[in-house]
Enzyme design. Structure first.
Site, PDB file in Angstrom:
ATOM      1  N   ARG A  85      76.598 126.728 -31.347  1.00 36.95           N
ATOM      2  CA  ARG A  85      77.717 126.083 -32.040  1.00 36.95           C
ATOM      3  C   ARG A  85      77.366 125.764 -33.497  1.00 36.95           C
ATOM      4  O   ARG A  85      78.248 125.533 -34.301  1.00 36.95           O
ATOM      5  CB  ARG A  85      78.135 124.790 -31.327  1.00 36.95           C
ATOM      6  CG  ARG A  85      78.642 124.980 -29.911  1.00 36.95           C
ATOM      7  CD  ARG A  85      79.730 126.040 -29.839  1.00 36.95           C
ATOM      8  NE  ARG A  85      80.748 125.867 -30.844  1.00 36.95           N
ATOM      9  CZ  ARG A  85      81.770 125.029 -30.770  1.00 36.95           C
ATOM     10  NH1 ARG A  85      81.956 124.299 -29.699  1.00 36.95           N
ATOM     11  NH2 ARG A  85      82.640 124.910 -31.749  1.00 36.95           N
ATOM     12  N   HIS A  86      76.063 125.767 -33.785  1.00 38.82           N
ATOM     13  CA  HIS A  86      75.636 125.456 -35.157  1.00 38.82           C
ATOM     14  C   HIS A  86      75.665 126.765 -35.955  1.00 38.82           C
ATOM     15  O   HIS A  86      74.703 127.523 -35.988  1.00 38.82           O
ATOM     16  CB  HIS A  86      74.275 124.761 -35.118  1.00 38.82           C
ATOM     17  CG  HIS A  86      74.379 123.447 -34.412  1.00 38.82           C
ATOM     18  ND1 HIS A  86      74.659 122.272 -35.079  1.00 38.82           N
ATOM     19  CD2 HIS A  86      74.363 123.139 -33.093  1.00 38.82           C
ATOM     20  CE1 HIS A  86      74.770 121.291 -34.197  1.00 38.82           C
ATOM     21  NE2 HIS A  86      74.598 121.786 -32.983  1.00 38.82           N
ATOM     22  N   ARG A  87      76.820 126.984 -36.569  1.00 36.45           N
ATOM     23  CA  ARG A  87      77.149 128.299 -37.128  1.00 36.45           C
ATOM     24  C   ARG A  87      76.313 128.668 -38.327  1.00 36.45           C
ATOM     25  O   ARG A  87      76.265 129.835 -38.714  1.00 36.45           O
ATOM     26  CB  ARG A  87      78.641 128.330 -37.513  1.00 36.45           C
ATOM     27  CG  ARG A  87      79.565 128.148 -36.330  1.00 36.45           C
ATOM     28  CD  ARG A  87      80.912 127.639 -36.759  1.00 36.45           C
ATOM     29  NE  ARG A  87      80.825 126.249 -37.212  1.00 36.45           N
ATOM     30  CZ  ARG A  87      81.842 125.550 -37.679  1.00 36.45           C
ATOM     31  NH1 ARG A  87      83.015 126.112 -37.772  1.00 36.45           N
ATOM     32  NH2 ARG A  87      81.683 124.290 -38.074  1.00 36.45           N
ATOM     33  N   SER A  95      69.309 140.297 -24.775  1.00 35.29           N
ATOM     34  CA  SER A  95      70.534 140.886 -24.242  1.00 35.29           C
ATOM     35  C   SER A  95      70.404 141.096 -22.751  1.00 35.29           C
ATOM     36  O   SER A  95      69.551 141.863 -22.294  1.00 35.29           O
ATOM     37  CB  SER A  95      70.816 142.230 -24.930  1.00 35.29           C
ATOM     38  OG  SER A  95      71.821 142.915 -24.201  1.00 35.29           O
ATOM     39  N   ALA A  96      71.279 140.423 -21.990  1.00 35.32           N
ATOM     40  CA  ALA A  96      71.275 140.621 -20.537  1.00 35.32           C
ATOM     41  C   ALA A  96      72.022 141.893 -20.155  1.00 35.32           C
ATOM     42  O   ALA A  96      72.117 142.248 -18.987  1.00 35.32           O
ATOM     43  CB  ALA A  96      71.893 139.411 -19.846  1.00 35.32           C
ATOM     44  N   ARG A  97      72.576 142.601 -21.166  1.00 36.03           N
ATOM     45  CA  ARG A  97      73.123 143.943 -20.913  1.00 36.03           C
ATOM     46  C   ARG A  97      71.979 144.948 -20.889  1.00 36.03           C
ATOM     47  O   ARG A  97      72.039 145.967 -20.211  1.00 36.03           O
ATOM     48  CB  ARG A  97      74.093 144.348 -22.040  1.00 36.03           C
ATOM     49  CG  ARG A  97      75.269 143.425 -22.196  1.00 36.03           C
ATOM     50  CD  ARG A  97      76.149 143.909 -23.321  1.00 36.03           C
ATOM     51  NE  ARG A  97      76.848 145.138 -22.963  1.00 36.03           N
ATOM     52  CZ  ARG A  97      77.469 145.916 -23.843  1.00 36.03           C
ATOM     53  NH1 ARG A  97      77.483 145.595 -25.126  1.00 36.03           N
ATOM     54  NH2 ARG A  97      78.070 147.008 -23.455  1.00 36.03           N
ATOM     55  N   ARG A 188      74.741 140.443 -14.235  1.00 34.95           N
ATOM     56  CA  ARG A 188      74.352 139.108 -14.734  1.00 34.95           C
ATOM     57  C   ARG A 188      75.406 138.036 -14.475  1.00 34.95           C
ATOM     58  O   ARG A 188      75.133 136.850 -14.598  1.00 34.95           O
ATOM     59  CB  ARG A 188      74.088 139.168 -16.229  1.00 34.95           C
ATOM     60  CG  ARG A 188      75.324 139.620 -17.008  1.00 34.95           C
ATOM     61  CD  ARG A 188      75.304 139.168 -18.420  1.00 34.95           C
ATOM     62  NE  ARG A 188      76.223 139.943 -19.239  1.00 34.95           N
ATOM     63  CZ  ARG A 188      76.183 139.970 -20.550  1.00 34.95           C
ATOM     64  NH1 ARG A 188      75.256 139.306 -21.185  1.00 34.95           N
ATOM     65  NH2 ARG A 188      77.051 140.673 -21.232  1.00 34.95           N
ATOM     66  N   ARG A 215      71.840 116.386 -32.917  1.00 30.22           N
ATOM     67  CA  ARG A 215      71.243 116.700 -31.622  1.00 30.22           C
ATOM     68  C   ARG A 215      70.025 115.866 -31.257  1.00 30.22           C
ATOM     69  O   ARG A 215      69.529 115.986 -30.136  1.00 30.22           O
ATOM     70  CB  ARG A 215      70.888 118.197 -31.563  1.00 30.22           C
ATOM     71  CG  ARG A 215      72.075 119.129 -31.753  1.00 30.22           C
ATOM     72  CD  ARG A 215      73.150 118.943 -30.685  1.00 30.22           C
ATOM     73  NE  ARG A 215      74.229 119.916 -30.860  1.00 30.22           N
ATOM     74  CZ  ARG A 215      75.253 120.053 -30.035  1.00 30.22           C
ATOM     75  NH1 ARG A 215      75.374 119.277 -28.978  1.00 30.22           N
ATOM     76  NH2 ARG A 215      76.187 120.954 -30.256  1.00 30.22           N
TER      77      ARG A 215
HETATM   78  C1  LIG Z   1      77.480 115.114 -28.928  1.00 24.50           C
HETATM   79  C2  LIG Z   1      78.237 116.396 -29.179  1.00 24.50           C
HETATM   80  C3  LIG Z   1      79.252 116.767 -28.317  1.00 24.50           C
HETATM   81  C4  LIG Z   1      79.966 117.956 -28.543  1.00 24.50           C
HETATM   82  N1  LIG Z   1      80.948 118.322 -27.644  1.00 24.50           N
HETATM   83  C5  LIG Z   1      81.598 119.491 -27.819  1.00 24.50           C
HETATM   84  C6  LIG Z   1      82.607 119.923 -26.891  1.00 24.50           C
HETATM   85  O1  LIG Z   1      82.916 119.234 -25.918  1.00 24.50           O
HETATM   86  N2  LIG Z   1      83.211 121.112 -27.087  1.00 24.50           N
HETATM   87  C7  LIG Z   1      82.903 121.908 -28.155  1.00 24.50           C
HETATM   88  O2  LIG Z   1      83.493 122.970 -28.292  1.00 24.50           O
HETATM   89  N3  LIG Z   1      81.967 121.536 -29.063  1.00 24.50           N
HETATM   90  C8  LIG Z   1      81.310 120.364 -28.923  1.00 24.50           C
HETATM   91  N4  LIG Z   1      80.334 119.996 -29.824  1.00 24.50           N
HETATM   92  C9  LIG Z   1      80.033 120.896 -30.948  1.00 24.50           C
HETATM   93  C10 LIG Z   1      80.555 120.356 -32.301  1.00 24.50           C
HETATM   94  O3  LIG Z   1      81.962 120.256 -32.280  1.00 24.50           O
HETATM   95  C11 LIG Z   1      80.110 121.264 -33.453  1.00 24.50           C
HETATM   96  O4  LIG Z   1      80.702 122.525 -33.305  1.00 24.50           O
HETATM   97  C12 LIG Z   1      78.624 121.463 -33.487  1.00 24.50           C
HETATM   98  O5  LIG Z   1      77.970 120.217 -33.390  1.00 24.50           O
HETATM   99  C13 LIG Z   1      78.220 122.169 -34.788  1.00 24.50           C
HETATM  100  O6  LIG Z   1      78.287 121.232 -35.824  1.00 24.50           O
HETATM  101  P1  LIG Z   1      78.528 121.684 -37.335  1.00 24.50           P
HETATM  102  O7  LIG Z   1      79.883 122.313 -37.462  1.00 24.50           O
HETATM  103  O8  LIG Z   1      78.241 120.496 -38.195  1.00 24.50           O
HETATM  104  O9  LIG Z   1      77.339 122.740 -37.544  1.00 24.50           O
HETATM  105  P2  LIG Z   1      77.383 124.137 -38.299  1.00 24.50           P
HETATM  106  O10 LIG Z   1      78.325 125.025 -37.625  1.00 24.50           O
HETATM  107  O11 LIG Z   1      75.949 124.601 -38.412  1.00 24.50           O
HETATM  108  O12 LIG Z   1      77.884 123.776 -39.701  1.00 24.50           O
HETATM  109  C14 LIG Z   1      77.060 123.120 -40.640  1.00 24.50           C
HETATM  110  C15 LIG Z   1      77.896 122.687 -41.800  1.00 24.50           C
HETATM  111  O13 LIG Z   1      78.622 123.781 -42.360  1.00 24.50           O
HETATM  112  C16 LIG Z   1      80.042 123.537 -42.296  1.00 24.50           C
HETATM  113  N5  LIG Z   1      80.711 124.742 -41.796  1.00 24.50           N
HETATM  114  C17 LIG Z   1      80.221 125.629 -40.914  1.00 24.50           C
HETATM  115  N6  LIG Z   1      81.115 126.599 -40.687  1.00 24.50           N
HETATM  116  C18 LIG Z   1      82.199 126.285 -41.403  1.00 24.50           C
HETATM  117  C19 LIG Z   1      83.466 126.894 -41.585  1.00 24.50           C
HETATM  118  N7  LIG Z   1      83.808 128.005 -40.953  1.00 24.50           N
HETATM  119  N8  LIG Z   1      84.333 126.293 -42.413  1.00 24.50           N
HETATM  120  C20 LIG Z   1      84.014 125.162 -43.050  1.00 24.50           C
HETATM  121  N9  LIG Z   1      82.824 124.546 -42.928  1.00 24.50           N
HETATM  122  C21 LIG Z   1      81.939 125.097 -42.122  1.00 24.50           C
HETATM  123  C22 LIG Z   1      80.245 122.404 -41.309  1.00 24.50           C
HETATM  124  O14 LIG Z   1      81.313 121.598 -41.671  1.00 24.50           O
HETATM  125  C23 LIG Z   1      78.929 121.650 -41.373  1.00 24.50           C
HETATM  126  O15 LIG Z   1      78.954 120.636 -42.341  1.00 24.50           O
HETATM  127  C24 LIG Z   1      79.628 118.795 -29.637  1.00 24.50           C
HETATM  128  C25 LIG Z   1      78.602 118.406 -30.492  1.00 24.50           C
HETATM  129  C26 LIG Z   1      77.916 117.230 -30.285  1.00 24.50           C
HETATM  130  C27 LIG Z   1      76.794 116.847 -31.229  1.00 24.50           C
END
Ligand SMILES: Cc1cc2nc3c(=O)[nH]c(=O)nc-3n(C[C@H](O)[C@H](O)[C@H](O)COP(=O)(O)OP(=O)(O)OC[C@H]3O[C@@H](n4cnc5c(N)ncnc54)[C@H](O)[C@@H]3O)c2cc1C
Length: 312
Positions: A85-87, A95-97, A188, A215
């Site tokens: 999720r940390h984009r 790859s599990a393929r 898988r 985290r």
């Molecule tokens: C306790 C907890 C519970 C969570 N529960 C859920 C859940 O139930 N379901 C779920 O789907 N997710 C969940 N998440 C994930 C959360 O919503 C974030 O997607 C994740 O923490 C990544 O955070 P980030 O966007 O700051 O990180 P990154 O994606 O690494 O981004 C880092 C920084 O770059 C910026 N950024 C990145 N991409 C873009 C973009 N495309 N446009 C603009 N700015 C961008 C962000 O704003 C951020 O400041 C959870 C996270 C936590 C910590």
């Protein structure tokens, strides 16, 4: 680099690990990048530590992005789903393929086998009795063995069924003797998310700090917290000044909403803090909340961040 001070490999959970594959830059690289802003030959305007602290304090992130870390990580798939999720990180996962997944599955340690939290819908709460803890481990282990056994059968590995069932039984066969094995990308599907996966994960220090703030926090799931703490242990000796500044201005810092700012100013101005402010509402917290346009949850968060438990 001294490996005693800077461990490169940390074991996590029951079968996982994280290690530093490579990195670029350190505290000096942050300072070097920041000083470009002032032009070549300009006299040093700050001590390195002061400059790094200034950058962190003012979210001046681009010099901090000059430092990069590449980790090798082995974690359960459900932790991997949170990690991706940390984009702003670059990920390359097994790859599990292509590969056959290992038979390693996460079983929580006894003290982590807890009941569902009543207050945090995403969390765990109290420890449960010892009999049930062991029972949970057994149920998980058995589910994993069954799933992995099915995986091997689907892959066409005829010894896979073992004690669980016989897909080639003479009375009622499920698979023919000509069954060639299912493609790995489909087989898988039967593997649980506790199965361990591996990846390389590369991220710059600024985004790593954002990851660590989220985290390592108690609201994050225990299993990814363990990973985040281990990563921090790996990078801290490389960027000690940046980590010190991140502790002070990011990890343990709180931002204030407009409403909270007004409330805090009033609490400070009356000389008796939050308690004095509350007294001016005859102790009626809902009246105070209404005045400052705060929800109950917001006020509770504010109090847990800024008010000592005695209410001062
Ligand atoms: C306790 C907890 C519970 C969570 N529960 C859920 C859940 O139930 N379901 C779920 O789907 N997710 C969940 N998440 C994930 C959360 O919503 C974030 O997607 C994740 O923490 C990544 O955070 P980030 O966007 O700051 O990180 P990154 O994606 O690494 O981004 C880092 C920084 O770059 C910026 N950024 C990145 N991409 C873009 C973009 N495309 N446009 C603009 N700015 C961008 C962000 O704003 C951020 O400041 C959870 C996270 C936590 C910590």
């Amino acid at each position: 680099m001294n490996d005693e001070i800077n461990p490169k490999y940390v074991e996590i959970l029951d079968h996982g690990h994280v290690y530093l594959v490579d990195y670029m830059g350190d505290d000096a690289a942050i300072v070097q990048a920041a000083r470009v802003s002032y032009g070549a030959g300009t006299k040093t305007i700050n001590e390195d530590r002061g400059l790094i602290r200034y950058l962190l304090r003012h979210a001046h992130s681009s010099p901090i992005e000059m430092v990069e870390f590449k980790f090798g990580i082995k974690i359960p798939i459900f932790v991997m789903r949170q990690l991706v999720r940390h984009r702003c990180a670059s990920t390359n996962e097994i790859s599990a393929r292509y590969s056959i997944m290992s038979d390693e599955f996460y079983i929580p340690a006894l003290d982590q086998i807890r009941s569902q939290s009543e207050t945090n819908k995403q969390g765990r709460d109290a420890e449960i009795d010892s009999l049930s803890q062991h029972g949970v481990q057994w149920i998980m282990q058995t589910a994993y063995e069954n799933a992995y056994s099915a995986y091997k059968v689907l892959l066409g590995q005829r010894d896979g069924a073992e004690d669980h069932y016989d897909p080639y039984s003479e009375e009622s066969p499920l698979l023919s003797n000509e069954f060639p094995g299912l493609a790995r990308e489909l087989a898988r599907s039967v593997l649980p998310v506790a199965n361990y996966t591996s990846c390389f994960w590369k991220i710059d220090l600024s985004n790593l700090f954002k990851f660590l703030k989220l985290r390592r926090d108690v609201h994050a799931q225990f299993e990814i917290r363990v990973l985040a703490h281990a990563m921090y242990k790996l990078i801290q000796p490389i960027v000690p000044l940046a980590c010190e500044a991140a502790e002070d201005y990011l990890f343990h810092a709180h931002s204030l909403s407009r409403m909270e700012t007004v409330l805090l100013k009033d609490a400070l101005a009356n000389g008796a803090g939050y308690r004095g402010l509350l007294e001016s509402y005859n102790g009626d917290e809902s009246a105070l909340r209404k005045h400052y346009d705060l929800t109950k949850r917001e006020l509770n968060e504010f109090k847990s961040n800024f008010i000592a438990s005695q209410g001062g």
